[in-house]
Design a protein around this motif. Structure first.
Motif, short mmCIF file in Angstrom:
data_model
loop_
_atom_site.label_atom_id
_atom_site.label_comp_id
_atom_site.label_asym_id
_atom_site.label_seq_id
_atom_site.Cartn_x
_atom_site.Cartn_y
_atom_site.Cartn_z
N MET A 69 0.84 -1.19 0.00
CA MET A 69 0.00 0.00 0.00
C MET A 69 0.87 1.24 0.00
O MET A 69 1.83 1.33 0.75
CB MET A 69 -0.90 0.02 1.24
CG MET A 69 -1.77 1.27 1.35
SD MET A 69 -2.85 1.24 2.80
CE MET A 69 -1.65 1.41 4.10
N TRP A 70 0.51 2.20 -0.82
CA TRP A 70 1.19 3.48 -0.83
C TRP A 70 0.26 4.52 -0.21
O TRP A 70 -0.90 4.58 -0.55
CB TRP A 70 1.49 3.92 -2.26
CG TRP A 70 2.34 2.97 -3.01
CD1 TRP A 70 1.94 1.87 -3.70
CD2 TRP A 70 3.75 3.04 -3.17
NE1 TRP A 70 3.00 1.23 -4.27
CE2 TRP A 70 4.13 1.94 -3.97
CE3 TRP A 70 4.74 3.91 -2.73
CZ2 TRP A 70 5.44 1.70 -4.33
CZ3 TRP A 70 6.04 3.67 -3.08
CH2 TRP A 70 6.39 2.58 -3.87
N GLU A 75 6.06 4.02 -8.90
CA GLU A 75 4.71 4.23 -9.44
C GLU A 75 4.74 5.47 -10.33
O GLU A 75 4.35 6.56 -9.92
CB GLU A 75 3.70 4.41 -8.30
CG GLU A 75 3.46 3.17 -7.47
CD GLU A 75 2.65 2.11 -8.20
OE1 GLU A 75 2.10 2.40 -9.29
OE2 GLU A 75 2.55 0.97 -7.69
N GLY A 135 -2.37 -6.22 1.80
CA GLY A 135 -2.84 -7.14 0.77
C GLY A 135 -4.31 -6.91 0.48
O GLY A 135 -4.97 -6.09 1.11
N SER A 153 0.52 -0.56 -9.48
CA SER A 153 0.87 -1.93 -9.13
C SER A 153 0.42 -2.31 -7.73
O SER A 153 0.53 -3.48 -7.34
CB SER A 153 2.39 -2.13 -9.24
OG SER A 153 3.06 -1.28 -8.32
N THR A 154 -0.09 -1.35 -6.97
CA THR A 154 -0.50 -1.62 -5.58
C THR A 154 -1.54 -0.61 -5.16
O THR A 154 -1.99 0.22 -5.97
CB THR A 154 0.73 -1.57 -4.66
OG1 THR A 154 0.36 -2.01 -3.36
CG2 THR A 154 1.32 -0.17 -4.58
N SER A 206 -7.70 1.13 -5.70
CA SER A 206 -7.57 -0.21 -5.12
C SER A 206 -7.70 -1.29 -6.19
O SER A 206 -8.77 -1.45 -6.77
CB SER A 206 -8.65 -0.44 -4.05
OG SER A 206 -8.56 0.50 -3.02
#
Length: 308
Positions: free
Chosen positions: A1-2, A42, A57, A151-152, A170
């Protein structure tokens, strides 16, 4: 997570550093990144810095609940769905829950009633001063061509005065990319369709002094959320603060959710878990995000409450 600095509420490297220190103090594995490193990892996200939490996750929570339900049934448990509860009686031997569909008796009761938590607690004789105020969380999904945008998970820095996380990106288990939610006052506790109004729910919210104080203290925020709900371009502007290349055509419809927010009479928005108990029942009155993520530890805590 960013968690992208320069976003919702805070902004700036100082906010990043404060969150980083709190994360470390709480034993969370986290990296503090500058703008250059954020851009390298990112490249389509803009920010003055970020926190990277590698342990975050995603899951398909529907499948998780189905698996848990299977275990309950295997242990002899029963599920009764869509049954209205009109009365709860507790005595020295147990608790009786009754409604038009029938009645059920148990030695102990756990009430996790969400949007109806305050009403169920009062029905059981718990002196509850707070009230549940519904907030609609409206989401959009991005087109399949945008599924590789990040990507996250991408979160803006939240406002510490409000128990809302802000509009975030998300990825989902099935390969979608969602954006949201906002936080708009709801006038129906179970009103998932836009514009839903329930007269009883609306009267209880609009006539509650705790809500009056929340509204008075957050006029600008409330008006901004309402504007962004009515006008898609306002919603888009929130997203573009950290993902500038998004366009109005990228925001495709997705079902909304409703947050059951506990509000105290003095106007305090309850940020933490709030649990009350009687001799034979436990009532979960507030379960903020990430309640789903924390469901199993919360369940262990509730079982301990019952055992005690």
């Amino acid at each position: 997570m960013w968690e992208v600095a320069g976003g919702y509420g805070f902004g700036g490297a100082g906010a990043d550093a404060g969150l980083y220190e709190r994360a470390v103090a709480n034993g969370v594995q986290v990296e503090l990144l500058d703008a250059g490193e954020l851009g390298r990892r990112e490249p389509r996200i803009a920010g003055v810095g970020a926190l990277f939490v590698p342990g975050t996750g995603i899951v398909d929570y529907g499948r998780v609940t189905e698996a848990l339900a299977g275990r309950v049934r295997a242990a002899g448990g029963e599920f009764v769905m869509g049954a209205e509860v009109t009365a709860i009686e507790e005595d020295s031997d147990g608790v009786t829950v009754a409604g038009p569909a029938g009645s059920w008796r148990a030695r102990r009761m756990v009430a996790c009633a969400g949007l109806q938590a305050d009403r169920v607690a009062r029905m059981a004789g718990v002196a509850v001063g707070l009230r549940i105020v519904p907030f609609r969380g409206e989401y959009y999904r991005l087109p399949p061509a945008r599924s590789d945008l990040v990507s996250t998970l991408i979160y803006p820095i939240p406002n510490p005065e409000l128990p809302f996380l802000g509009v975030h990106l998300s990825p989902t288990i099935d390969g979608e990319l969602t954006v949201g939610p906002n936080a708009v006052l709801g006038l129906a506790r179970e009103g998932y369709r836009k514009g839903s109004i329930d007269l009883r729910d609306a009267r209880e919210v609009l006539g509650y002094r705790g809500f009056h104080r929340v509204a008075a203290a957050n006029v600008r925020t409330g008006l901004r959320e309402l504007r962004n709900s009515v006008f898609k371009r306002g919603y888009l502007a929130e997203c573009r603060r950290y993902c500038p290349e998004l366009t109005i055509a990228d925001l495709l419809p997705r079902p909304a959710g409703i947050r059951a927010q506990a509000v105290l009479p003095d106007g305090t928005l309850v940020h933490d878990f709030l649990i009350e108990r009687t001799e034979r029942s436990v009532h979960v009155l507030n379960a903020p995000s990430p309640a789903a993520t924390s469901a199993l530890p919360i369940a262990e805590h509730i079982v301990e409450q019952l055992d005690n």
